[in-house]
Design an enzyme around this catalytic site. Sequence first.
Site, short mmCIF file in Angstrom:
data_model
loop_
_atom_site.label_atom_id
_atom_site.label_comp_id
_atom_site.label_asym_id
_atom_site.label_seq_id
_atom_site.Cartn_x
_atom_site.Cartn_y
_atom_site.Cartn_z
N GLY A 16 10.20 7.77 -24.74
CA GLY A 16 10.26 7.07 -26.02
C GLY A 16 8.86 6.82 -26.56
O GLY A 16 8.59 5.78 -27.16
N ILE A 21 6.98 0.49 -28.82
CA ILE A 21 6.40 0.07 -27.55
C ILE A 21 5.92 1.28 -26.75
O ILE A 21 4.88 1.22 -26.09
CB ILE A 21 7.42 -0.77 -26.76
N GLY A 22 6.66 2.37 -26.78
CA GLY A 22 6.25 3.56 -26.04
C GLY A 22 4.93 4.10 -26.52
O GLY A 22 4.06 4.47 -25.72
N ASP A 67 15.54 15.21 -25.65
CA ASP A 67 16.50 14.17 -26.03
C ASP A 67 17.18 13.69 -24.75
O ASP A 67 17.98 14.42 -24.15
CB ASP A 67 17.53 14.73 -27.01
N SER A 146 14.98 -5.93 -21.91
CA SER A 146 15.01 -6.72 -23.13
C SER A 146 15.50 -8.12 -22.78
O SER A 146 16.14 -8.32 -21.75
CB SER A 146 15.97 -6.07 -24.14
N TYR A 159 24.61 -2.30 -25.62
CA TYR A 159 23.16 -2.40 -25.48
C TYR A 159 22.77 -3.51 -24.50
O TYR A 159 21.98 -3.29 -23.57
CB TYR A 159 22.52 -2.67 -26.85
N LYS A 163 20.90 -3.14 -20.74
CA LYS A 163 19.65 -3.80 -20.40
C LYS A 163 19.83 -4.74 -19.20
O LYS A 163 18.91 -4.90 -18.38
CB LYS A 163 19.10 -4.55 -21.60
#
Length: 279
Positions: A16, A21-22, A67, A146, A159, A163
């Site tokens: 990513g 952030i990546g 991907d 997260s 999501y 996480k």
Amino acid sequence: MTTHFDFRGKTALVTGASSGIGRAFAYALAERGAKLLLVARSHDKLRDLTEELRRDFACEADFLTTDLSASGAVDAIADSLRASGTIVDVLINNAGFAAYGRFETIPLSRQRDEVQVNCVAAVALMHLVLPGMLAKSDGVVVNVASTAALQPDPYMAVYGATKAFLLSFSEAVWAENRHRGVRVVALCPGATQTGFFDVVGAQEAAVGTPMPIAKVIQDAFRAVDRNRSHRVVGTKNRLLANLPRLLSRQGVARLVEKILRPKQSRELGATPKRLGPPR
């Protein structure tokens, strides 16, 4: 005890990496003298970023357009590493995405992709590189989770669950390897200045003022140096992390549902778009 990890000359694989952030991790690692292998879906962004890093830091940098929602993506990365004889010393599992809306309105294929990218690919990459790290008794893994991992997340149910998985998984592997020279950190930022919530107008999910990306990266490296199993970024977020200790699980779920509930003007039955960049 704090033992600074020396990134100079180490090979870092960042997923990513094309934005958010990546991308910030890529710059921070280049500044610390690491060699970089950047992975993301966007070929043009990765190419441009790689050229910038080579120019600005005179570092070794390469990229692989992949991907991670595709079933064979990690195998392709493994083939590339074997072909070049590359041993990964630092893994930043940052790739991930979310979809926002009522669970039943989000296409199952999209939610499967969430699990694939956020969980399956992260596990597979860690399984791929960990033996090489253990052979040298030296290495770092940062799994970007997260604050969504700390409680159920209505309207972002899958999501939040992915996480939470990443947090639990990271802590377990940290415990297995804490005396073997490999440091494993689950990084738990809250709302961050990445545009994560703006893509589909899901500002309801951005609790509090988004923090600078630099703060997230700084906390990540501090956690690595201290060999912490996880790091919740931000004082307010760390306080909120204790909320499940004060309320019942149902109470927490009800409270978060009210916070994340879409605005009345939003069509809850509409098909949500993929959120990004990841956090």
